[in-house]
Design a protein around this motif. Structure first.
Motif, short mmCIF file in Angstrom:
data_model
loop_
_atom_site.label_atom_id
_atom_site.label_comp_id
_atom_site.label_asym_id
_atom_site.label_seq_id
_atom_site.Cartn_x
_atom_site.Cartn_y
_atom_site.Cartn_z
N SER A 86 34.90 17.20 41.15
CA SER A 86 34.10 17.47 42.35
C SER A 86 33.06 18.54 42.05
O SER A 86 33.40 19.60 41.51
CB SER A 86 34.99 17.92 43.51
N THR A 87 31.81 18.30 42.42
CA THR A 87 30.72 19.21 42.06
C THR A 87 30.04 19.85 43.27
O THR A 87 28.98 20.45 43.13
CB THR A 87 29.65 18.45 41.25
N SER A 88 30.65 19.77 44.45
CA SER A 88 29.99 20.25 45.66
C SER A 88 30.20 21.74 45.85
O SER A 88 31.28 22.20 46.19
CB SER A 88 30.54 19.50 46.88
N GLU A 89 29.12 22.51 45.62
CA GLU A 89 29.19 23.95 45.84
C GLU A 89 29.41 24.26 47.32
O GLU A 89 30.10 25.22 47.66
CB GLU A 89 27.92 24.62 45.34
N THR B 226 35.71 21.56 37.38
CA THR B 226 34.33 21.82 37.78
C THR B 226 34.24 23.03 38.69
O THR B 226 33.23 23.74 38.69
CB THR B 226 33.75 20.59 38.49
N SER C 233 34.35 12.11 42.14
CA SER C 233 32.94 11.84 42.44
C SER C 233 32.63 10.45 41.89
O SER C 233 33.49 9.81 41.26
CB SER C 233 32.05 12.89 41.77
N THR D 143 33.64 26.04 36.70
CA THR D 143 32.26 26.05 36.20
C THR D 143 31.30 26.52 37.29
O THR D 143 30.35 27.29 37.02
CB THR D 143 31.87 24.65 35.71
N LEU D 144 31.52 26.08 38.53
CA LEU D 144 30.70 26.55 39.65
C LEU D 144 30.85 28.06 39.83
O LEU D 144 29.86 28.77 40.06
CB LEU D 144 31.10 25.83 40.93
#
Length: 543
Positions: A329-332, A350, A269, A353-354
């Motif tokens: 990457s943080t995209s749910e 991440t 990201s 974590t999601l």
């Protein structure tokens, strides 16, 4: 069965059967002590002084008989009886050989080796607090532990606050679970106990062949890098804990860029651009297969690795045989899309974590039919574990359930087994000792040694060092493991089960980190990018 570990109950039963082949009640103890003395001799120069911490049981007897042999060989040997008493025949032999019983350690630094023989197989985690001054006094001494470091529990690897940390541990007949589950064992050594034509290893093998191991989970153990911190060569009759076999990656005459496995990596990201590069770098060096990158760091990835095919949207990725999601990457939304795909999926960083923050994502994970691998370190594991089992340990959670196995006081092994079962996936719990558990290992019954329900097997890998404990190292592992999952999936279904691929990948990564740390002057920092460049060397070394 070089990687198999045995429970305390199994070892004690094999010892009982071996003891039945002799009328000499001391024969087994003396045979074990011979191996202890031989291992100690490797760690000593001629006539160097030795101190033995001897407990009151058979373990203390092993240590005292070994001390007698060392004393007869010219070493000054002192013994401190931690309970004020000891196995009397062994103590008599020790004194007769010239050993000296002492009541206190006045000058511990004068000894060249400590033989730890305080507690044995049946001991609980941790030593009695009254032994703290003694344990602290000997903490800096080179240490050889008999069977297990005192204070470490054999079946779980749990250790209380007070325990011995050994440079080497010598055990007999077969590995105990703690030899791989706790780093305090140091270099693991395995000797056999022979009584004529019979031996402890043969008794264990016969129990296995006859299906007499009981209803318990099987743990397979591996050490990626053997011999550290002890460079000395031990006698050939001593086995060391070896790396797992690693499947070859060599392409065949008809191979192309697709037959080597195509891995799709969704990583990185604006905040964490390096995660994308490191994950792809691990994959590029892992197999001859193709690496596709999806994400906002496409330009950076291609600049670093022109062989990677990079796009910004999942819909544009093309053919993929296994996916990696999570490093940076943080995209749910991307994770939801991937959870609906039929290909094997690795979720790291991440991504875990999601999962911890979203029951909906966890439901999608549980409903997947394709293999899913989670690769949390202990902090990420704790968050996900708490989310899954929060409130589950109430009245509805009976003994032997996943919730009770995940409860307070559970070992890392028990917790990992429980989470893998609850989420119906493979869990790779990273650390100096990495535990790999898969829900498909579940059988119909309860394993009494761990309290978990229905587990047949799991894997554990002791890296043998801690050079991989550096930022970005996990990103490299995710790419490496994802590429190997893609290679295994090149011919559907997976040629090698996901948990086995994971175990092999952990070994490759640990060896790569060890190689990356080497310099002409000794070991030094091994940055993640350097670890990735040694994945090729590690793979060649292991295959």
């Amino acid at each position: 069965m070089e990687h198999f570990t045995w429970t305390v109950a199994q070892i004690l039963e094999a010892e009982r059967r071996l003891r039945a082949h002799t009328e000499d009640p001391e024969a087994m103890m003396r045979a074990a002590a011979d191996a202890v003395a031989e291992a100690a001799s490797v760690m000593l120069a001629p006539r160097e002084p030795v101190v033995i911490l001897a407990g009151p049981g058979g373990n203390g007897g092993d240590g005292l008989y070994a001390g007698a042999t060392l004393a007869a060989g010219g070493h000054p040997v002192d013994a401190l009886l931690t309970a004020g008493r000891a196995h009397q025949p062994a103590l008599d032999a020790f004194v007769a050989a010239g050993g000296r019983v002492i009541s206190a350690l006045d000058r511990p630094w004068e000894y060249s080796l400590l033989i730890d023989a305080i507690t044995g197989l049946s001991a609980r985690p941790g030593l009695d607090e009254s032994l703290r001054p003694l344990v602290e006094d000997v903490a800096e001494l080179p240490t050889l532990a008999v069977d297990l470091p005192s204070g470490v529990e054999a079946d779980t690897g749990l250790a209380g606050e007070l325990h011995i940390t050994a440079d080497a541990t010598i055990t007999f007949g077969g590995w105990r679970r703690a030899h791989v589950l706790h780093h305090a064992c140091g270099t693991q050594l395995l000797a056999d106990i022979h009584l004529g034509q019979h031996s402890l290893a043969l008794e264990l093998e016969a129990m296995s062949d006859d299906g007499e191991l009981g209803d318990t989970m099987m743990l397979f153990a591996s050490r990626a890098v053997s011999g550290e911190p002890l460079p000395e060569a031990f006698p050939d009759e001593f086995a060391v804990l070896e790396p797992f076999d690693v499947a070859p990656i060599t392409p065949g005459p008809s191979s192309d860029k697709y037959t080597g496995g195509v891995v799709g990596i969704v990583a990185g990201s604006a905040e964490f651009p390096g995660a994308a590069v490191l994950s792809c770098l691990g994959a590029v060096n892992a197999t001859p297969g193709m690496v596709r990158y999806v994400g906002t760091q496409a330009a950076e990835v291609v600049r670093a690795m022109p062989e990677v095919v990079a796009v910004e949207r999942l819909e544009d990725c093309g053919r993929v045989q296994a996916w990696v999601f999570g490093p940076g990457s943080t995209s749910e939304a991307d994770l939801r899309w991937l959870l609906a795909r039929p290909e094997p999926l690795l979720i790291d960083a991440t991504g875990t974590t999601l999962l911890a923050s979203s029951p909906t994502l966890r439901d999608l994970l549980v409903s997947r039919s394709a293999p899913t691998v989670l690769t949390p370190h202990d902090g990420e594991f704790a968050r996900l574990h708490d989310a899954v089992f929060a409130g589950a340990a109430g009245a509805s959670a009976g003994p032997g359930t996943a919730a009770s196995a995940a409860g307070a006081g559970a070992s890392r092994l028990e917790e990992t087994l429980a989470l893998a079962k609850a989420l119906r996936c493979t869990v790779v719990r990273k650390g100096r000792v990495t535990i790999i558990a898969d829900h498909t290992a579940a059988g119909p019954s309860t394993g009494p040694a761990t309290g978990t329900t229905g587990w047949d097997y799991a894997y554990a890998v002791d890296a043998g060092h801690s050079w991989a404990a550096t930022p970005g190292s996990g990103d490299v592992l995710s790419g490496l493991m994802g590429a190997r999952l893609a290679l295994a999936a090149a011919e559907a279904p997976l040629d090698i089960p996901a948990d086995e691929v994971a175990a092999q990948s952990v070994v490759v990564h640990a060896v790569a980190a060890s190689l990356a740390a080497r310099t002409p002057y000794g070991n030094a920092t091994a940055p993640a990018s350097r670890i990735a460049t040694f994945v090729r060397d590690a793979t060649a070394c292991l295959t």
